[in-house]
Design a protein around this motif. Structure first.
Motif, PDB file in Angstrom:
ATOM      1  N   THR A  23     -12.823  -2.273  -9.059  1.00 50.69           N
ATOM      2  CA  THR A  23     -13.126  -1.000  -8.407  1.00 50.69           C
ATOM      3  C   THR A  23     -12.355  -0.850  -7.103  1.00 50.69           C
ATOM      4  O   THR A  23     -12.378   0.220  -6.497  1.00 50.69           O
ATOM      5  N   SER A  24     -11.681  -1.917  -6.661  1.00 53.44           N
ATOM      6  CA  SER A  24     -10.925  -1.860  -5.409  1.00 53.44           C
ATOM      7  C   SER A  24      -9.774  -0.863  -5.517  1.00 53.44           C
ATOM      8  O   SER A  24      -8.948  -0.942  -6.428  1.00 53.44           O
ATOM      9  N   ARG A  25      -9.717   0.064  -4.574  1.00 54.36           N
ATOM     10  CA  ARG A  25      -8.673   1.091  -4.599  1.00 54.36           C
ATOM     11  C   ARG A  25      -7.281   0.528  -4.346  1.00 54.36           C
ATOM     12  O   ARG A  25      -6.286   1.169  -4.680  1.00 54.36           O
ATOM     13  N   ILE A  26      -7.215  -0.666  -3.760  1.00 55.35           N
ATOM     14  CA  ILE A  26      -5.909  -1.222  -3.398  1.00 55.35           C
ATOM     15  C   ILE A  26      -5.347  -2.168  -4.455  1.00 55.35           C
ATOM     16  O   ILE A  26      -4.355  -2.836  -4.225  1.00 55.35           O
ATOM     17  N   ARG A  36       0.835  -1.194   0.000  1.00 57.89           N
ATOM     18  CA  ARG A  36       0.000   0.000   0.000  1.00 57.89           C
ATOM     19  C   ARG A  36       0.869   1.244   0.000  1.00 57.89           C
ATOM     20  O   ARG A  36       1.795   1.387   0.783  1.00 57.89           O
ATOM     21  N   SER A  92      -4.605  -2.830  -8.839  1.00 55.93           N
ATOM     22  CA  SER A  92      -4.574  -2.365 -10.231  1.00 55.93           C
ATOM     23  C   SER A  92      -5.004  -3.473 -11.183  1.00 55.93           C
ATOM     24  O   SER A  92      -4.779  -3.377 -12.392  1.00 55.93           O
ATOM     25  N   HIS A 142      -3.049  10.260   2.477  1.00 58.90           N
ATOM     26  CA  HIS A 142      -4.135   9.450   1.947  1.00 58.90           C
ATOM     27  C   HIS A 142      -3.573   8.337   1.080  1.00 58.90           C
ATOM     28  O   HIS A 142      -2.582   8.509   0.378  1.00 58.90           O
ATOM     29  N   SER A 143      -4.226   7.176   1.129  1.00 55.33           N
ATOM     30  CA  SER A 143      -3.769   6.050   0.322  1.00 55.33           C
ATOM     31  C   SER A 143      -3.964   6.337  -1.155  1.00 55.33           C
ATOM     32  O   SER A 143      -4.911   6.997  -1.558  1.00 55.33           O
ATOM     33  N   THR A 144      -3.052   5.827  -1.963  1.00 55.81           N
ATOM     34  CA  THR A 144      -3.125   6.011  -3.404  1.00 55.81           C
ATOM     35  C   THR A 144      -4.158   5.063  -3.994  1.00 55.81           C
ATOM     36  O   THR A 144      -4.217   3.897  -3.627  1.00 55.81           O
ATOM     37  N   ASN A 145      -4.976   5.575  -4.900  1.00 47.85           N
ATOM     38  CA  ASN A 145      -5.970   4.746  -5.571  1.00 47.85           C
ATOM     39  C   ASN A 145      -5.298   4.048  -6.748  1.00 47.85           C
ATOM     40  O   ASN A 145      -4.951   4.671  -7.744  1.00 47.85           O
ATOM     41  N   SER A 167      -6.713   1.561  -8.474  1.00 46.21           N
ATOM     42  CA  SER A 167      -7.711   1.026  -9.390  1.00 46.21           C
ATOM     43  C   SER A 167      -7.651   1.706 -10.757  1.00 46.21           C
ATOM     44  O   SER A 167      -7.492   2.925 -10.857  1.00 46.21           O
TER      45      SER A 167
END
Length: 263
Positions: free
Chosen positions: A86-89, A8, A91, A15-18, A20
């Motif tokens: 669609t999961s932000r974590i 991650r 690719s 903020h965590s990087t998206n 997706s």
């Protein structure tokens, strides 16, 4: 969904990087209708299946491996080459839901002198290009199969997907579909041309205003879709563009002659 070696990341604001790719805009070259699972027409899906079969056949893989690959692609993308999680974590994207980390690992480790079973990936990774995603998907499948020490797609999937809940959810489905696809391969289902592409929208033309020096030139107006011809409405009418257009035009409402004072 294939998630391998994910770390991650965070930006400067904390903020965590998206990661997706679901929000990546579609382009005129996109084959799918959207980034959603299975959202592609039957013509595109058939083409994706044939691409998997062609590359796997060129790699001299047996039918059960090709059937496993078809079942895997069905679970991961529904044969939509433009699908993305669609999961932000993650690719994960494309036909085999390959992540950027997996693609990098595949390029570095599963090509050149360390290629699996004589298979090497096709150039640099291009996630939404079917030829590229299928190539990387086959290489990754062969690697996971080697570590699983099994021919069973359910067991191979345990190495493919690190999410235990998803693995348990899809194991039976993968096994059932792999058997179906192997039977389809024996029956040469993909030897034919497959489904036709959907009809394109018709562009109507209109003349420029009278008095224009370029009156003869025609300018396009917004596209309009013509409803499909209903064979049950007019069995004797030839199936031509004009007949289909006539079938789409509703009869004007009848006006009583009493109200017009003509009776």
């Amino acid at each position: 969904m294939l998630i391998v070696g994910f770390v991650r990341k965070s930006n400067m604001s904390g903020h965590s990087t998206n990661l997706s790719k679901h929000g990546v805009p579609m382009t005129p070259e996109s084959l799918g209708n959207s980034r959603d699972w299975g959202d592609a027409n039957d013509h595109v899906k058939f083409g994706v299946q044939k691409e998997i079969i062609q590359q796997a056949t060129e790699a001299r893989l047996p039918q059960h491996d090709i059937a496993n690959l078809l079942a895997l692609a069905e679970v991961e993308s529904g044969f939509n080459p433009d699908a993305a999680t669609t999961s932000r974590i993650s690719s994960a994207s494309g036909i085999f839901a390959i992540t950027d980390e997996t693609a990098k690992d595949t390029k570095n480790r599963l090509s050149g002198t360390q290629k699996i079973d004589g298979f090497t990936v096709n150039g640099n990774y291009d996630r939404f290009k079917p030829e590229s995603n299928v190539s990387y998907g086959i290489a990754t499948y062969l690697d996971k199969k080697k570590h699983a020490h099994s021919e069973n797609i359910g067991t191979i999937y345990e190495k493919w997907n690190t999410n235990a809940d998803e693995t348990a959810k899809y194991k039976d489905r993968l096994q059932q579909h792999a058997k179906k696809y192997e039977k389809d391969l024996k029956n040469k289902v993909w030897d034919g041309p497959g489904p036709l592409p959907p009809e394109k929208s018709v562009v109507f033309l209109k003349p420029e205003p009278v008095g224009s020096t370029a009156f003869e030139k025609m300018s396009p107006v917004p596209k309009m879709s013509i409803p499909a011809f209903d064979q049950h409405q007019c069995l004797n009418m030839p199936d031509t563009p004009s007949s289909r257009l006539l079938q789409s035009v509703k009869e004007p409402p009848k006006v009583s002659t009493d109200k017009l004072g003509l009776k």
